[in-house]
Design a protein around this motif. Structure first.
Motif, PDB file in Angstrom:
ATOM      1  N   VAL A  11       0.860  -1.185   0.000  1.00  0.00           N
ATOM      2  CA  VAL A  11       0.000   0.000   0.000  1.00  0.00           C
ATOM      3  C   VAL A  11       0.894   1.231   0.000  1.00  0.00           C
ATOM      4  CG1 VAL A  11      -1.813   1.296   1.187  1.00  0.00           C
ATOM      5  CG2 VAL A  11      -1.809  -1.213   1.267  1.00  0.00           C
ATOM      6  N   GLY A  14       0.696   4.679   2.706  1.00  0.00           N
ATOM      7  CA  GLY A  14       0.087   3.939   3.806  1.00  0.00           C
ATOM      8  C   GLY A  14       0.177   4.613   5.157  1.00  0.00           C
ATOM      9  N   GLY A  19      -4.917   5.305   2.897  1.00  0.00           N
ATOM     10  CA  GLY A  19      -3.854   4.314   2.931  1.00  0.00           C
ATOM     11  C   GLY A  19      -3.760   3.611   4.265  1.00  0.00           C
TER      12      GLY A  19
END
Length: 253
Positions: A11, A14, A19
């Protein structure tokens, strides 16, 4: 059985907002995380939240505008988990962050335009380029690009942002067609006005009429977006590719 049991997931962005919510939800659903962000402290905070709930996470500091850091980010996923099953390309900036909020086409500077396209569109292509190569070697996977309602409709005073997010939607559709035969699904999520740090810094405020346009007449929550991302990465969406999922409270209805 958890939706992402034993799957590895990367991701970007993140460390906060959508995220972070995605990382937390993915971990609860069994995924092993690579939390990538340019802000190490924010990424570490997300990883700590994941680990506190019994999840597994590795932090990778990466500027998605630099190819060597993107390749290292993807390599870290392979090194850590042996494969890359899911990738969520979430990094983005608003028009306000480049001083272009509320401007008309003739007002935006060359620098602001190029920055919006670079961060919001080119970085998604760059991440996908190396994620797709990794997934091809692994025998398949799922990618979700975080676009925006600005990828589906026009918004006043945000033409550079709108252009970049329309580009993400188009890129998603083309990549889905190119890589379906390799068992890779590529989709996009188009959030509406979501309660994130980026929206807090936007020139659009809750008091402006544009926020009241959605049928639900409220901003969304990050975990509401994360739920859509999870579904698109899961086997429940095994016949879904090249689509855009609007999570916008009815804004684009």
């Amino acid at each position: 059985m958890p939706a992402l049991e034993a799957k590895s997931a990367l991701v970007t962005g993140g460390g906060s907002g959508i995220g972070r919510a995605t990382c937390e939800l993915f971990a609860r659903e069994g995924a092993r995380l690579i939390v990538a962000d340019i802000d190490k402290e924010a990424a570490e905070q997300t990883a700590d939240l994941v680990r506190a709930e019994g999840g597994e996470a590795r932090v990778v500091v990466a500027d998605v505008n630099r190819v060597e850091q993107v390749t290292a980010m993807v390599a870290a996923a392979i090194e850590t988990y042996g494969r890359l099953d899911c990738a969520v390309n979430n990094v983005g900036i608003s028009a306000s962050q480049v001083g272009a909020g509320g401007q008309r086409v003739g007002d935006i500077s060359e620098e602001a335009w190029e920055r919006l396209i670079c961060v919001n569109l080119t970085s998604v292509w760059r991440c996908m380029k190396y994620e797709l190569l990794a997934m091809e070697r692994s025998g398949g996977g799922a990618i979700v690009n975080i676009a925006s309602i600005a990828g589906l409709v026009g918004l006043p005073g945000a033409h550079g942002y709108v252009a970049s997010k329309h580009g993400v939607v188009g890129l998603t559709k083309a990549a889905a067609m190119d890589h379906a035969a390799a068992g890779i699904r590529v989709n996009a999520v188009c959030p509406g006005y979501i309660d994130t740090p980026m929206r807090a810094n936007s020139w659009v405020s809750p008091e402006r009429p544009i926020i009241t346009r959605p049928a639900m007449k409220r901003t969304g929550k990050t975990d509401e977006v994360a739920g859509g991302v999870l579904w698109l990465c899961s086997d429940q969406a095994s016949f879904v590719t090249g689509t855009t999922l609007a999570i916008d409270g009815g804004y684009t209805s």
